[in-house]
Design a protein around this motif. Sequence first.
Motif, PDB file in Angstrom:
ATOM      1  N   MET A  67       0.823  -1.209   0.000  1.00 38.56           N
ATOM      2  CA  MET A  67       0.000   0.000   0.000  1.00 38.56           C
ATOM      3  C   MET A  67       0.854   1.255   0.000  1.00 38.56           C
ATOM      4  SD  MET A  67      -3.085  -0.581   2.594  1.00 38.56           S
ATOM      5  CE  MET A  67      -4.458  -1.615   2.184  1.00 38.56           C
ATOM      6  N   VAL A  68       1.919   1.235   0.812  1.00 40.46           N
ATOM      7  CA  VAL A  68       2.740   2.443   0.923  1.00 40.46           C
ATOM      8  C   VAL A  68       3.456   2.730  -0.395  1.00 40.46           C
ATOM      9  CG1 VAL A  68       4.802   3.350   2.027  1.00 40.46           C
ATOM     10  CG2 VAL A  68       2.974   2.425   3.389  1.00 40.46           C
TER      11      VAL A  68
ATOM     12  N   PHE B 118      -8.758   0.767  -0.267  1.00 37.20           N
ATOM     13  CA  PHE B 118      -7.516   1.327  -0.798  1.00 37.20           C
ATOM     14  C   PHE B 118      -7.567   1.457  -2.319  1.00 37.20           C
ATOM     15  CE2 PHE B 118      -3.064   1.606  -1.899  1.00 37.20           C
ATOM     16  CZ  PHE B 118      -2.654   2.560  -0.990  1.00 37.20           C
ATOM     17  N   SER B 119      -8.169   0.467  -3.002  1.00 32.42           N
ATOM     18  CA  SER B 119      -8.318   0.600  -4.459  1.00 32.42           C
ATOM     19  C   SER B 119      -9.174   1.807  -4.783  1.00 32.42           C
ATOM     20  CB  SER B 119      -8.971  -0.632  -5.041  1.00 32.42           C
ATOM     21  OG  SER B 119      -8.384  -1.778  -4.541  1.00 32.42           O
ATOM     22  N   MET B 120     -10.200   2.030  -3.951  1.00 34.65           N
ATOM     23  CA  MET B 120     -11.043   3.189  -4.161  1.00 34.65           C
ATOM     24  C   MET B 120     -10.225   4.476  -4.073  1.00 34.65           C
ATOM     25  SD  MET B 120     -14.424   4.226  -2.093  1.00 34.65           S
ATOM     26  CE  MET B 120     -15.726   3.548  -3.061  1.00 34.65           C
ATOM     27  N   MET B 161      -8.918  10.580   4.507  1.00 36.85           N
ATOM     28  CA  MET B 161      -9.425   9.258   4.181  1.00 36.85           C
ATOM     29  C   MET B 161      -8.354   8.201   4.382  1.00 36.85           C
ATOM     30  SD  MET B 161     -11.605  10.635   1.057  1.00 36.85           S
ATOM     31  CE  MET B 161     -11.674   9.277   0.012  1.00 36.85           C
ATOM     32  N   LEU B 162      -7.096   8.543   4.021  1.00 39.66           N
ATOM     33  CA  LEU B 162      -6.024   7.557   4.166  1.00 39.66           C
ATOM     34  C   LEU B 162      -5.746   7.249   5.619  1.00 39.66           C
ATOM     35  CD1 LEU B 162      -3.414   8.428   1.463  1.00 39.66           C
ATOM     36  CD2 LEU B 162      -4.519   6.261   1.833  1.00 39.66           C
ATOM     37  N   ASN B 174      -7.409  -5.968   6.737  1.00 42.08           N
ATOM     38  CA  ASN B 174      -7.578  -5.922   5.287  1.00 42.08           C
ATOM     39  C   ASN B 174      -8.385  -4.658   5.000  1.00 42.08           C
ATOM     40  OD1 ASN B 174      -7.848  -6.489   2.623  1.00 42.08           O
ATOM     41  ND2 ASN B 174      -8.182  -8.667   2.973  1.00 42.08           N
ATOM     42  N   THR B 175      -8.489  -4.281   3.732  1.00 36.82           N
ATOM     43  CA  THR B 175      -9.281  -3.085   3.468  1.00 36.82           C
ATOM     44  C   THR B 175     -10.481  -3.364   2.578  1.00 36.82           C
ATOM     45  OG1 THR B 175      -7.807  -2.528   1.676  1.00 36.82           O
ATOM     46  CG2 THR B 175      -7.430  -1.417   3.761  1.00 36.82           C
ATOM     47  N   SER B 176     -10.820  -4.637   2.343  1.00 37.81           N
ATOM     48  CA  SER B 176     -11.999  -4.885   1.528  1.00 37.81           C
ATOM     49  C   SER B 176     -13.254  -4.522   2.334  1.00 37.81           C
ATOM     50  CB  SER B 176     -12.053  -6.338   1.093  1.00 37.81           C
ATOM     51  OG  SER B 176     -12.489  -7.124   2.152  1.00 37.81           O
TER      52      SER B 176
END
Lengths: 106, 468
Positions: A67-68, B118-120, B161-162, B174-176
């Motif tokens: 991610m980073v 995260f994809s968003m 948001m991050l 996870n970020t799903s």
Amino acid sequence: MINDNANLFLIFGIFTIILGVCGFYCIMVTKNFIRALIGLEILTKAVTLLIIAAGYVSNRIALAQSMVITLIVVEVVVISVAAGIVFGVFKQIGSLNITKMRNLKG
Amino acid sequence: MALLLILIPLASIILLNIGFKNAMTKLAIWLSLAVSAWQVAMIIFKVGFDSLNLVNVFNLEIDGLSSVLLLSIGIVAFCSILVGNGTICCPKKKFNFYNLILLSIIGMNGIVMVRDLFSMYVFLEITAVSAFILIAYQEDKFSMEGSFKYLVLSAVATVMMLSSIAILLMYAGNTSFVMVRDAVQGMNSPLVLTAIALFVVGLLIKGGLVPFHGWLPDAYTSAPASVSAFIAGIVTKTTGIYTMIRIVSEVFGFSETIKMILMIVGLISIFVGALAALGQNDFKRMLAYSSISQVGYIILSLGTGTALGVAGAVFHLFNHSIFKTQLFINSAAVEKQTGTRDMDSMSGLSNVMPVTGWTSVVAFLSTAGIPPLSGFWSKLIIVIALWKAGYYWFAGLAIIGSLITLAYFLYMQRRVFFGKINVNFKDIKEAGASIIIPAIILAAITLGVGIFFPYFINTIIVPVSSVF
């Protein structure tokens, strides 16, 4: 999924908050376009630190690292576009002083 | 199928930029028109919805809500490309414009199809970067200022948001959407609440809701005509409002606090936007404030937290993107023919520009919620949803806000299009075909959705509300 490293997250969180406050202060107070961009970069670095800490605490360091990396790439794109716009501003008004640019009322 | 919606615009951009500059400059408009028309056709006829399941790299999905957004992205992009062809001067700038629109389409298609926080974020940044460049397109000091304001506020929203994503990553691993929802819902720890608050505020900044709306009128006004139609019509709606609907209803869930915050922000937006629009002399600035006001309705409806409320929000989102694009296209026609946006200096333009005048009547009546146009039905659903959820005061105030909408649009219409014609503008003609055609298409959609409302509610809105 928080393990015993939760305290570590708090320490990183404090540093994140310090960096974030620095960044916000920089954006709010400065009268120079370039410094505003530097403030944005400091904010992003604060978030990067937070993501790495979160990944370490939840034992998902590989995910956090990927991610980073993505975040750094995206942020470079944003900052270079921003620098382009600042360059355009400089060509138009011949100065980097933010107070000289008050044509629109918000 | 889902992946194709990202890959085909990407392939077009690559194709346009591999060389053969002269040929590609001519090809660009047709290719970008084809891509957006293909997207609309794909959604309407559901071509290959299930048959073409490629490797699902990003975890892309298309459900009812996504289809509504994909449809409006296609329509608005198609119309903006046509308007850009009619208003942008030199071929080189046109070429860049089409490329940036295609890039923006990639970003927005990604936003509406991903199921991962995260994809968003990544797709949000793709859309935002192309929007910055598009706003700064005229290279004068106004557009630079509007673009810089949008850039700084958008970057701050992204940072919020991050940091929220980071905290949620720590809890969910996870970020799903599904994992985050399971980890977050029903949790009352202060860290999670902070994360939710940061994310919601970030989305409010992106959507230009009232306490955070400072960038929006400047960005819309200083951008060139075709760009403001595109950005006002779909970009801020996708980046700010769709994401809000998706995240709140699927990930965070409707807690009492979120409901109250959304409803109050929505109501304030309705009134501040409408009252500010009353006092504007600049055509596009008035439309920008009107946009804030209409977005307030969407957020207010979302704040009820019921299936009907969410359906009303989605329906109004679709209608709003259609008629707001149309009003911006009308303002583009007026600006191109008269050379000014000052509403006091023009009058009676309906006599010389009949198509622009009458399509604008359709759009503003729809915005103000006059039956049988599409805006009436969506506002009706919103008011019924508020009433059924027990928020009687909010329902009443929403109707009053709608009356103010009618007031400022009637005032605009009288000053710009009706009345005796100004002698300076006696000899101007109707704008060219590439501005008229999108205006007629959009007016037809507004009328069609309004008249065939029962069909639309069954095919579009009921599937959306059954999701929640």
